[in-house]
Design a protein around this motif. Sequence first.
Motif, mmCIF file in Angstrom:
data_model
loop_
_atom_site.group_PDB
_atom_site.id
_atom_site.type_symbol
_atom_site.label_atom_id
_atom_site.label_comp_id
_atom_site.label_asym_id
_atom_site.label_seq_id
_atom_site.Cartn_x
_atom_site.Cartn_y
_atom_site.Cartn_z
ATOM 1 N N THR A 45 46.055 -7.448 11.587
ATOM 2 C CA THR A 45 44.844 -7.283 11.079
ATOM 3 C C THR A 45 44.463 -5.745 11.621
ATOM 4 O O THR A 45 45.208 -5.316 12.603
ATOM 5 N N GLU A 46 43.363 -5.237 11.062
ATOM 6 C CA GLU A 46 43.134 -3.878 11.500
ATOM 7 C C GLU A 46 42.746 -3.924 12.853
ATOM 8 O O GLU A 46 42.954 -2.961 13.556
ATOM 9 N N SER A 47 41.959 -4.928 13.341
ATOM 10 C CA SER A 47 41.585 -5.104 14.739
ATOM 11 C C SER A 47 42.661 -5.063 15.678
ATOM 12 O O SER A 47 42.840 -4.435 16.727
ATOM 13 N N GLU A 48 43.803 -5.879 15.343
ATOM 14 C CA GLU A 48 45.012 -6.182 15.986
ATOM 15 C C GLU A 48 45.758 -4.548 16.228
ATOM 16 O O GLU A 48 46.254 -4.213 17.369
ATOM 17 N N HIS A 49 45.853 -4.105 15.107
ATOM 18 C CA HIS A 49 46.533 -2.524 14.767
ATOM 19 C C HIS A 49 45.468 -1.876 15.938
ATOM 20 O O HIS A 49 46.345 -1.148 16.658
#
Length: 162
Positions: A45-49
Motif C-alpha cells: 500500500t502507499e502507507s507501507e511503501h
Amino acid sequence: MKLIIATGSAGKNIAQPLEKDGFTVIYLDRKPNESAAPTEPTTLTESEHEHLIAAANTATQFIIVFGGGGPTGTSLAIETAHLAHQLGIGTAAYVTHPLSFEGQSRARFANTAAAEFRKTNTQVTEFALDDLINRVDPRLSPEEFFRNIDEEIRNAIRKAAC
C-alpha cells in the motif's frame, strides 16, 4: 540497525518472537480477500511503501522473512526487496519453500521469488520444507513441525544479526 520485514502469515509467525528478543519488526500482511484469486499477487500500500522508505533512513539492512509460494508474503517480499535495492539498502531474505503436496503453482511462485531476489542482490537463505520434514520426529504434529522450523529460521537470523 538491521530491520526485520515480516511478510505474510508465515513471516509474522517467524518474526513475533524475534521482536520480543529486541529486534525491530515491520509486519506486512493482508486479510484473505475472497474476491481475489488465491494466487493473485499482493502489492504494498502507499502507507507501507512510505513506512519502508522512512525505515530505510535508519536501517543498515532489511531482513525479509516469509513463506515462499504464498501470494501475499511472496509478493510483498519481492516488492520490499526491489524497494530496498532502489534505496541502496542491503537485503537478506529467509524463506521457506513450500511442501511438495502444496502444489506446483506455489513452488513456481517461490522459484520466481528467488529469481527476483537475484535481480536485487538479496542474500537468500532457503529452507526447503520437504528436506526439513525428514529431519524431524515423525510423531510431531504439523503445528509442532512448523514451530520447530520457525525456530530454526529465527536462530539463523539471530546468528546472522550478531
